[in-house]
Scaffold this motif. Structure first.
Motif, mmCIF file in Angstrom:
data_model
loop_
_atom_site.group_PDB
_atom_site.id
_atom_site.type_symbol
_atom_site.label_atom_id
_atom_site.label_comp_id
_atom_site.label_asym_id
_atom_site.label_seq_id
_atom_site.Cartn_x
_atom_site.Cartn_y
_atom_site.Cartn_z
ATOM 1 N N VAL A 232 117.423 53.303 140.780
ATOM 2 C CA VAL A 232 117.367 54.077 139.550
ATOM 3 C C VAL A 232 117.123 55.547 139.874
ATOM 4 N N LEU A 233 117.737 56.426 139.077
ATOM 5 C CA LEU A 233 117.546 57.874 139.184
ATOM 6 C C LEU A 233 116.823 58.340 137.927
ATOM 7 N N ASP A 234 115.780 59.144 138.103
ATOM 8 C CA ASP A 234 114.942 59.532 136.964
ATOM 9 C C ASP A 234 114.545 60.995 137.044
ATOM 10 N N VAL A 235 114.464 61.645 135.878
ATOM 11 C CA VAL A 235 113.859 62.969 135.742
ATOM 12 C C VAL A 235 112.721 62.832 134.742
ATOM 13 N N THR A 236 111.522 63.232 135.148
ATOM 14 C CA THR A 236 110.323 63.113 134.317
ATOM 15 C C THR A 236 109.663 64.482 134.174
ATOM 16 N N GLY A 237 109.300 64.836 132.948
ATOM 17 C CA GLY A 237 108.665 66.135 132.710
ATOM 18 C C GLY A 237 108.078 66.204 131.322
ATOM 19 N N GLY A 238 108.064 67.398 130.765
ATOM 20 C CA GLY A 238 107.503 67.611 129.439
ATOM 21 C C GLY A 238 108.548 67.530 128.349
ATOM 22 N N ARG A 239 108.314 68.277 127.274
ATOM 23 C CA ARG A 239 109.220 68.215 126.117
ATOM 24 C C ARG A 239 110.634 68.657 126.444
ATOM 25 N N GLN A 240 110.774 69.567 127.434
ATOM 26 C CA GLN A 240 112.103 70.072 127.753
ATOM 27 C C GLN A 240 113.028 68.983 128.298
ATOM 28 N N VAL A 241 112.446 67.875 128.749
ATOM 29 C CA VAL A 241 113.249 66.752 129.258
ATOM 30 C C VAL A 241 113.749 65.872 128.119
ATOM 31 N N ALA A 242 113.071 65.902 126.981
ATOM 32 C CA ALA A 242 113.313 64.959 125.887
ATOM 33 C C ALA A 242 114.520 65.325 125.039
ATOM 34 N N VAL A 243 115.643 65.640 125.669
ATOM 35 C CA VAL A 243 116.864 65.996 124.954
ATOM 36 C C VAL A 243 118.030 65.198 125.532
ATOM 37 N N PRO A 244 119.052 64.898 124.734
ATOM 38 C CA PRO A 244 120.185 64.101 125.232
ATOM 39 C C PRO A 244 120.877 64.730 126.435
ATOM 40 N N GLN A 245 120.873 66.082 126.520
ATOM 41 C CA GLN A 245 121.554 66.734 127.633
ATOM 42 C C GLN A 245 120.961 66.333 128.979
ATOM 43 N N THR A 246 119.637 66.103 129.016
ATOM 44 C CA THR A 246 119.014 65.696 130.264
ATOM 45 C C THR A 246 119.532 64.334 130.701
ATOM 46 N N LEU A 247 119.612 63.399 129.770
ATOM 47 C CA LEU A 247 120.114 62.076 130.113
ATOM 48 C C LEU A 247 121.566 62.143 130.559
ATOM 49 N N ALA A 248 122.363 62.980 129.901
ATOM 50 C CA ALA A 248 123.761 63.141 130.314
ATOM 51 C C ALA A 248 123.848 63.698 131.723
ATOM 52 N N MET A 249 122.979 64.650 132.045
ATOM 53 C CA MET A 249 122.962 65.233 133.382
ATOM 54 C C MET A 249 122.565 64.195 134.428
ATOM 55 N N VAL A 250 121.566 63.370 134.110
ATOM 56 C CA VAL A 250 121.131 62.317 135.032
ATOM 57 C C VAL A 250 122.242 61.301 135.242
ATOM 58 N N ARG A 251 122.926 60.925 134.157
ATOM 59 C CA ARG A 251 124.041 59.981 134.285
ATOM 60 C C ARG A 251 125.143 60.550 135.169
ATOM 61 N N ALA A 252 125.463 61.817 134.965
ATOM 62 C CA ALA A 252 126.518 62.437 135.770
ATOM 63 C C ALA A 252 126.141 62.446 137.244
ATOM 64 N N ALA A 253 124.878 62.758 137.554
ATOM 65 C CA ALA A 253 124.432 62.752 138.948
ATOM 66 C C ALA A 253 124.502 61.348 139.539
ATOM 67 N N ALA A 254 124.158 60.340 138.739
ATOM 68 C CA ALA A 254 124.231 58.957 139.218
ATOM 69 C C ALA A 254 125.670 58.549 139.511
ATOM 70 N N ARG A 255 126.596 58.973 138.656
ATOM 71 C CA ARG A 255 128.003 58.648 138.915
ATOM 72 C C ARG A 255 128.482 59.327 140.202
ATOM 73 N N VAL B 162 100.573 57.872 129.775
ATOM 74 C CA VAL B 162 101.894 58.431 130.104
ATOM 75 C C VAL B 162 102.494 59.200 128.938
ATOM 76 N N ARG B 163 101.832 59.230 127.794
ATOM 77 C CA ARG B 163 102.469 59.754 126.586
ATOM 78 C C ARG B 163 102.572 61.266 126.533
ATOM 79 N N ALA B 164 102.011 61.943 127.506
ATOM 80 C CA ALA B 164 102.221 63.396 127.589
ATOM 81 C C ALA B 164 103.540 63.721 128.276
ATOM 82 N N TRP B 165 104.229 62.695 128.780
ATOM 83 C CA TRP B 165 105.457 62.890 129.544
ATOM 84 C C TRP B 165 106.670 62.397 128.763
ATOM 85 N N SER B 166 107.827 62.912 129.127
ATOM 86 C CA SER B 166 109.113 62.369 128.682
ATOM 87 C C SER B 166 109.965 62.143 129.924
#
Length: 441
Positions: free
Chosen positions: A157-180, A136-140
């Motif tokens: 749980v809500l998840d976004v999985t992809g490459g390096r472009q996912v590995a930034v705090p903005q992605t987690l913030a976006m996922v949290r906002a969608a969950a709310r 799984v280590r090729a993914w973030s």
């Protein structure tokens, strides 16, 4: 025990230890698919998240496909129920078992965002080699739990999985906002309850009351505090007796209906914010993990809570578990409630700055990021220049290249504000480059 790679974050290191203890193989080729087609159909048909899946797809789907990633909704046991995204990414994800019916519980698949987020009941970002399993280590991935807005229990749980472009705090913030947003929609869809039941955390109209106006009040005058509507709480306590103003303040201001107010220290401010967002209560260990940035002893937590109880009174704050006996109104809740009902103007006016901007509490920082990102996204999506200008006057928006660029593109040729916007875009292009974070469309 599997050796940790250098400089693992504490939450990831702890997860690796759990995986080693439970016997997860680091050589696991793929997560197991434990729901066959029939079981998957049955679980999808009865799961509460089926009602919010269209909203989640609308909020995140296109952004996820554009960045070559995968979007997943799973249940509280870690089974993925719905998986969508870019076709190439979906084919790659199949190789590691990241498919509908796959089991990504941490005990089965090792350290991963959806499984670890469920294990910790908190948003989690897992980057590349932080995954426990080699395959799984090729993914973030970035994931956050979704809660029942009435019982506060974890639904999935809500998840976004992809490459390096996912590995930034903005992605987690976006996922949290969608969950709310999903939780707010769950509150809206919930059947009406009697007056004795707790209203939804997001101030939705579960009890049949009208939606709030721009000032955070319903047409009948009841206050919408983001945790419950104006009513009597346990033992007849007035739920509007306390209000916490914490936006743009390093130390929150606690006010009572009598007009008395007191400025709290930073740690007491953080504790109240955390307890306000966990109405079911927290154990001492849970409260410590959410409030303190480093491990502390139970005695430290007890001492801080005892001092806070002396200030509030035992009728307001109880222990075993630690919880507020009546909902606490907050200015950050008002902003969130206004966003929920689509009042972006009101939300911008009510937003006085980041929630406890100097906080070191993991839970408060996550809540502050979530609110800031949700408001920013709503302003961008509005397409309204005056709201964009208001955002760029905030501490968070002064260096927001995407917002300045969007504002510049919408200003008419003769506008006196164009030179300022053009100058800020040029400055930020020089300082930051033209890369902007993933955002929903």
């Amino acid at each position: 025990m599997t050796e940790h790679p250098a400089q693992l974050r504490t939450e990831i290191s702890d997860s690796w230890d759990r995986c080693a203890t439970t016997g997860v193989s680091i050589d696991l080729p793929a997560a197991p698919v434990t729901l066959d087609d029939g079981a998957l159909r049955q679980r999808r048909g009865t799961h509460p998240l089926r009602g919010v899946r269209p909203l989640v797809e609308d909020v995140l789907g296109q952004a996820v496909r554009d960045c070559g990633a995968v979007l997943a909704l799973g249940d509280a046991d870690g089974h993925l129920l719905w998986v969508s995204g870019a076709s190439v990414a979906l084919r790659r994800a199949e190789r590691i078992g990241f498919v509908a019916g796959g089991n990504w519980n941490e005990r089965v698949a090792g350290t991963n965002a959806p499984g670890t987020a469920l294990r910790l009941d908190t948003p989690v970002l897992v980057r590349g080699r932080e995954h426990y399993v080699d395959a799984v280590r090729a993914w973030s991935c970035a994931a956050t739990p979704i809660h029942d807005p009435v019982t506060a229990s974890v639904l999935g749980v809500l998840d976004v999985t992809g490459g390096r472009q996912v590995a930034v705090p903005q992605t987690l913030a976006m996922v949290r906002a969608a969950a709310r947003m999903a939780e707010a929609e769950l509150a809206r869809l919930a059947p009406a309850r009697g007056p004795g039941d707790r209203a939804a955390e997001f101030g939705m109209d579960i009890g049949g009351r009208a939606a709030p106006g721009r000032d955070g009040h319903a047409p009948d005058g009841s206050t919408l505090n983001g945790l419950a509507l104006n009513r009597l709480g346990p033992d007849g306590l007035d739920t509007d007796a306390l209000r916490l103003d914490a936006l743009g303040r390093t130390e929150a201001l606690l006010s009572r209906a009598t007009g008395r107010s007191v400025r709290l220290g930073q740690r007491h401010s953080e504790i109240l914010v955390v307890l306000a967002t966990h109405p079911g209560g927290l154990t001492g260990t849970e409260l410590a993990d959410l409030v303190y940035p480093h491990p502390v002893s139970p005695a430290t937590v007890r001492a801080e809570v005892n001092r806070l109880r002396a200030l509030l009174g035992p009728e307001v704050l109880e222990s075993r578990p630690y919880r507020l006996r009546a909902p606490l109104g907050g200015d950050w809740c008002t902003v969130r409630s206004l966003l929920t009902v689509g009042d972006v103007d009101g939300a911008v006016r009510a937003y006085r700055g980041r929630l406890l901007p100097r906080s070191t509490s993991p839970a408060v920082e996550a809540l502050a990021d979530d609110l800031e990102w949700s408001l920013r996204t709503a302003v961008l999506d509005s397409g309204r220049v005056e709201l964009m200008a208001a955002w760029t006057r905030t501490a968070a928006g002064g260096d927001d290249l995407e917002m300045w660029t969007a504002q510049l593109h919408r200003l008419p040729a003769g506008s006196p504000r164009r030179p300022l916007a053009a100058g800020q875009v040029a400055r930020l292009d020089r300082e930051l480059g033209a890369t902007t974070p993933i955002r929903r469309r």
